[in-house]
Every structure is written in C-alpha cells, then in structure tokens.
Motif scaffolding. Sequence first.
Motif, PDB file in Angstrom:
ATOM      1  N   UNK A 273     -64.270  65.113  63.778  1.00 37.94           N
ATOM      2  CA  UNK A 273     -64.288  64.325  62.541  1.00 37.94           C
ATOM      3  C   UNK A 273     -62.899  64.237  61.926  1.00 37.94           C
ATOM      4  N   UNK A 274     -62.158  65.332  61.953  1.00 41.07           N
ATOM      5  CA  UNK A 274     -60.795  65.297  61.415  1.00 41.07           C
ATOM      6  C   UNK A 274     -59.922  64.334  62.209  1.00 41.07           C
ATOM      7  N   UNK A 275     -60.092  64.363  63.524  1.00 39.88           N
ATOM      8  CA  UNK A 275     -59.297  63.462  64.373  1.00 39.88           C
ATOM      9  C   UNK A 275     -59.678  62.003  64.141  1.00 39.88           C
ATOM     10  N   UNK A 276     -60.970  61.727  64.022  1.00 41.97           N
ATOM     11  CA  UNK A 276     -61.426  60.352  63.831  1.00 41.97           C
ATOM     12  C   UNK A 276     -60.934  59.792  62.504  1.00 41.97           C
ATOM     13  N   UNK A 277     -60.814  60.628  61.492  1.00 41.63           N
ATOM     14  CA  UNK A 277     -60.315  60.155  60.201  1.00 41.63           C
ATOM     15  C   UNK A 277     -58.795  60.016  60.202  1.00 41.63           C
ATOM     16  N   UNK A 278     -58.162  60.548  61.214  1.00 41.02           N
ATOM     17  CA  UNK A 278     -56.713  60.435  61.353  1.00 41.02           C
ATOM     18  C   UNK A 278     -56.417  60.030  62.795  1.00 41.02           C
ATOM     19  N   UNK A 279     -56.677  58.757  63.167  1.00 38.88           N
ATOM     20  CA  UNK A 279     -56.577  58.331  64.577  1.00 38.88           C
ATOM     21  C   UNK A 279     -55.229  58.616  65.219  1.00 38.88           C
ATOM     22  N   UNK A 280     -54.157  58.686  64.420  1.00 36.96           N
ATOM     23  CA  UNK A 280     -52.840  58.972  65.001  1.00 36.96           C
ATOM     24  C   UNK A 280     -52.791  60.365  65.626  1.00 36.96           C
ATOM     25  N   UNK A 281     -53.715  61.236  65.227  1.00 41.95           N
ATOM     26  CA  UNK A 281     -53.717  62.589  65.779  1.00 41.95           C
ATOM     27  C   UNK A 281     -54.032  62.588  67.274  1.00 41.95           C
ATOM     28  N   UNK A 282     -54.708  61.537  67.769  1.00 43.81           N
ATOM     29  CA  UNK A 282     -55.022  61.478  69.199  1.00 43.81           C
ATOM     30  C   UNK A 282     -53.765  61.348  70.050  1.00 43.81           C
ATOM     31  N   UNK A 283     -52.653  60.983  69.435  1.00 45.04           N
ATOM     32  CA  UNK A 283     -51.398  60.873  70.173  1.00 45.04           C
ATOM     33  C   UNK A 283     -50.682  62.220  70.292  1.00 45.04           C
ATOM     34  N   UNK A 284     -51.188  63.243  69.592  1.00 49.14           N
ATOM     35  CA  UNK A 284     -50.554  64.552  69.627  1.00 49.14           C
ATOM     36  C   UNK A 284     -51.063  65.352  70.816  1.00 49.14           C
ATOM     37  N   UNK A 285     -50.146  65.967  71.506  1.00 49.46           N
ATOM     38  CA  UNK A 285     -50.499  66.716  72.709  1.00 49.46           C
ATOM     39  C   UNK A 285     -51.454  67.858  72.403  1.00 49.46           C
ATOM     40  N   UNK A 286     -51.238  68.566  71.286  1.00 48.50           N
ATOM     41  CA  UNK A 286     -52.100  69.711  70.994  1.00 48.50           C
ATOM     42  C   UNK A 286     -53.534  69.273  70.703  1.00 48.50           C
ATOM     43  N   UNK A 287     -53.698  68.077  70.130  1.00 43.79           N
ATOM     44  CA  UNK A 287     -55.044  67.564  69.862  1.00 43.79           C
ATOM     45  C   UNK A 287     -55.735  67.187  71.164  1.00 43.79           C
ATOM     46  N   UNK A 288     -55.024  66.475  72.035  1.00 42.69           N
ATOM     47  CA  UNK A 288     -55.604  66.090  73.331  1.00 42.69           C
ATOM     48  C   UNK A 288     -55.942  67.334  74.144  1.00 42.69           C
ATOM     49  N   UNK A 289     -55.040  68.319  74.129  1.00 45.48           N
ATOM     50  CA  UNK A 289     -55.299  69.564  74.871  1.00 45.48           C
ATOM     51  C   UNK A 289     -56.545  70.269  74.337  1.00 45.48           C
ATOM     52  N   UNK A 290     -56.720  70.269  73.019  1.00 52.68           N
ATOM     53  CA  UNK A 290     -57.899  70.897  72.424  1.00 52.68           C
ATOM     54  C   UNK A 290     -59.176  70.182  72.864  1.00 52.68           C
TER      55      UNK A 290
END
Length: 654
Positions: A273-290
């Motif tokens: 939910x946090x990622x979906x509300x901040x779509x730019x976070x999907x470009x972060x490596x740590x988010x994708x790795x998680x």
Amino acid sequence: MGEISDFNSNHGSELQLTFRKCFNLRKKNGGIPNAAVYVKYMIKDKKVKSSVTSFRKAHEPEWCENSNILSGLRPETEFTFVVIDSVAPLLKPTKIAESRPYTLKTLLELRHEADIATKDKMVPTDFSIPLVSVGEATAEAPSLLLRLREFLSREQMNHHVAQLGQEVKTKNRHGLENEKLVFVKELELLSGSIPNTAKAKTFIDVTSGLFASIVPLMDNDTIDDFHVLHLLRSYRTAVTHIRSATAGQSADLIIQLYGQVLLDIVHSLRFLERCLRNPLSFAKKEVVDEILSTTKDFDTFDKDLLNGSFKSLDTSILGQRAGLRKVFAASNSAIVSKLNPIFDIEPSRPCRISARHPPATIQTVSSWSLLSSYSDVKRLLWLHGPGSCGKTQLATTLMEVFGQIDVPSAYFSFDNHSAEDSINTEPPSLNAMTRTLAFQLASYVEGFGQGIANAVQSAGIDELDFAELFNRLIIVPLQVHSRGRGEAATQVGTLSKFDPIVIIIDDLDQCSESQLEELLSVLGDNLTRLPKEVRILVFGRTLESVRMTLEKNPMASIVEYSSSMTGLDGETLASMMPLSPSRASSIKWAATASPTTATFATAGNSASSNGAGGSSGAHSPPSSRRNSASGPKGKRTSGSLGSINEFEIMEVSR
C-alpha cells in the motif's frame, strides 16, 4: 513522424543498399565501360540520390559497396537505379543503363522471393534488377545484383519500444485484474473452511478489508504491474501450498498455518500500500528487492511448513503488553509515579467468542487503522452499536491483531474496571484517561517515552485541566515522535515511518454527560493536530449526541457495528479515505439495497451478534457494566476446535 503510422510495422523506414555486381554492360560502341552505380528517388517532391560507388572497368563490374543510409522512406517511394560510365577523370560521366522505377514495397517483395528460393538462410540474400541500356540494345539485357537491408529510424525505434512496452503492460494489467478476482475467491473459500471460533477467521477479514481498500490504487498506469501481479500470485500460491502440504494433518495445525500466512500477507499488503501510494518507489532497488524477496518467501511457504519453521498464533499479545508496562514502570518509576496511570485498564485475557464479528465491521475498522499516513485517512472513527453486541470483544481482538503485526496500540475503557469495588460506579476521569494512554504509549511505542518524560518533568502538570493535559501528554509527544521517526527514516531511505499508531477508547457511553461533552470537544479540536499515522478508534453504544457532534467534524468517521452486512461497505470506505469504490469494479462490487452503496464480496458467512438490547438516542446515566475476558454476558466457550468434521479443507475449483 508521419512515416511511422503509414509504414508496414514489419519494416523500417531507413534503407541501405549493397551494390554487388552488374552483368552484360556495354558502351554504345561495344567497348568496356568504366562503370559506377547509384540510386535516385523522390522525398516530398525533392529529388534525392544515393552515394555513387567507385568506378570499375569491366563488362561485369563488381563493387560490393554499401550506399549511404536512405531515410524518410515510405512504401510507395520509387527508386530508379542508374549505371554511369566515366571516360576520363575530368569529363562528366554518361548514363549507360538504368532500371524502371521500383517502389520500396516491390523491392521488399523481390527480396522476399529470393529469400524463399535461398537454401542457406544464414547468408544475406541477393536479388537482381533488370536494366535497360541507353542507346543501342544489347543481345543480353544488363542487370544489377543488389542486397537490401532496412533499419528502424530513431523515431520508429522509440515507437516500437513504446508499443512493445504497452503490450507487456496490457498483458500484465489483464493478469493483475484476473489475479485480484482469484485472490478474493481464495479468501472466500478459505473463510468457508475455518470455524468461526478460530482466530484465523479474524485474520481473513483483516486481509480482505486491507486488500479491498488498496485495490483502487492498482488502477494506476504508473505502478509496476509486473511485480504487483507476481506478488499477488504468490499470496495465492502460499495458501494453495498449505492445502496440498498439510493433507492428513490436524485441524488445529492447519488453522495455525493459514493464520500465519494471512498475517504475512497483511504485512506484505501494508508495504504494498505504501508503494502504491508512492509509485516512484517502484524505481528504487531496495523496494524491488523487498518485493522479490517477499514473493519468493510466499512461493516457498510449503518448504517452511515441512521444516516446521513457523511461529504459533497462540502467543499472548495481552500478556506481552502487560510485560512491557511492567518493564517501563520498573525502569521509569519516578515518571510513572507522577503520571499515576490506571494499570489494570486493559483486558487480561483474550476473548473466546462463539459467534463471529460482522465481517464488514472488522474489514472497515482494520483497514482504516492499518493504512499508512500516505492515505491521509480521517483521524477518528466511532464504532457504535447496541449494548452487549461485542464491541469490547472486538476492541480486544483488534489489539491482539495489531500486536501480531507490530502495530502499537493504546487502550482505555470508561467502564468502572475495579472488580474489588462494587460500590463506586463513577467512570474514570478524563485526566486519568490521558495519563493512562500516555503511560501505555510510552510502554509500547519505541522512542515515545522521552517525550512523556519531558512533559511529566515540566512544572505544574498536576494543576492542568483536561484540555491542556491532553495536549501536553498526548498531542505534543506524538508530534515530536512523528518528526523524529520521519527524520530517521529519511536518512535510511525507508517507508517504515508511516506505520500507524492506534489509540482505542472503549465504553464511551459510560462517560457522564459533562465528561462526554468535554471529551468530544477536546478530541474535535485536536484531530487536525495529530500526525497522519495516528488513529483514534472510539467504541460505544449508539448515542445521538455523539453522532450529531462527530457528523460536524470533517476528520471523524462513523461506522455502525452491524451483522446485516457481509462485506466492506463501499460508501463507508469512500467516506473514510480518499478512495473511490467505483474504481474497484474489478473486485465484485455487488449492489445492495441502496443504489449508492456497494459491498465488497468476501467471505460470505453470516455473523450473529453476541447479545441484544442497548440504548440509543439521548445519553443515559452510566451503569455498572463489568467487562470480562469472555465478553458481555454469556457463557464462556471453549477454545477447542472439536472434531475434525467441524473443519473441512475445500479444494479450489476454477
């Protein structure tokens, strides 16, 4: 570029020719020509010609030379091949042969015919163009051997890349829509497989409510559909793995496993939910790795089952909370002495209920409580219903659920809680509520104790009225704590700073009229000052005075504890958070009696209330109503699941 939309998608709009060889070339006098070749064509009424090959003196000259890149071409562009003869270096070359005009489409067809006739597909294909001699005709007509390669222009390349990306996006989008439906169906089947007395039943409703509240966020072209799709698919994989890996196991064990995977899904949904509300976070490596790590964990959940590496859901959260209070009190005795909180205000044992809480109520309250501060939900929710319907039991259940997923919560009840004093029926004071909540927050929330210590050590705290005390012990420390968490999280680049803090106020109807008026006034004045991650959850009987006050406050929501619904009410959801139910049409929104209301289709077990009666309308004087671990009046039920026949694992059919 206009050529892109008109040109065949299988070919580029740029071309390079390889002039291989000419056959049967003759000068007008029959002599040997010193020949070169080029091609001429038209672009937007402008004559263009390619680079000219070097001159070769022969009846059958060989060049094997490439032309320059020919750009801006269309299928109907016409090409004429020209062979020239150079008599002397300083004299102008003369034309000795040329072809008829060939469109680009025709040239590609000639190459295609040659490709079919060629056995060695690894070798570039040559094809021949007939030429016409200038002047006297020769016995054998001359011809030109060519090789042709087309290229995508930069504009075409960008167009094709974008088109391919859109095709992949569309495929992932369709897969995501289907996976949402399948996951909801999986939750429905799972709910029908678990007895109402099982704790895992509540986890299903929490999962369903949280999932329903973030589904509309997936309707966004900027999110990473690929990773979201595979994450949702892994949820379902984990559930189906339990079903297949535990055949023949006891019902108690299977329910434990289902409860564990549901808690893990709730953890994952909160992060998603946090990622979906901040779509730019999907470009972060740590988010994708998680996301990739979580997906892998769910995909291999059955291996963990076989190894027995899972934690029990029977952990006493209420016991842990009591332990944390004792630890804080022991290490901060001076502060706690000045706070003078009520120590035993919380229930000491979990509820054992024979009937399930209404799914809509659990879904609504839990999703509102657990959404991150990105969602900017309203700060207060009043859950009202008749007396003895199960509100206090639900509050206790939610404290346990929040504890299982590491969401801190503080609890206070206005019911006279002293079992030893049967004479005193007065509710606790508002100052006692404030001191007790501050003590609990300091005990449960990491880093909160320092703010309370600073407030308690300031002069004159004992002389403060309720409004100022609430500001000093609750509002200001929460603001300081939120800023501190935000700064720390920003330094390490994490999204964890948006985890919620829930304050539960139970038995609101037990307040005196003056208390109630003052409490609602102070809460209403301070809701906008609360950090976004703080939620105040108020339980009480239906009181018209409370309704009228909260309806005027834009930061407050009102939800009824009702057993007549089996899913999260879309209208209520929209009123509590900035989501539009209409955007979640892919998740089986079923029309109800009201044309403006939608119901999220989840587990369809009808829930019955634990009792009846209660007051509504005008506020009535407080009564001496006692809380117990078993909930409002009624028999305490056993925690045993009974025989295996009570529990049936259902196969998923699609």
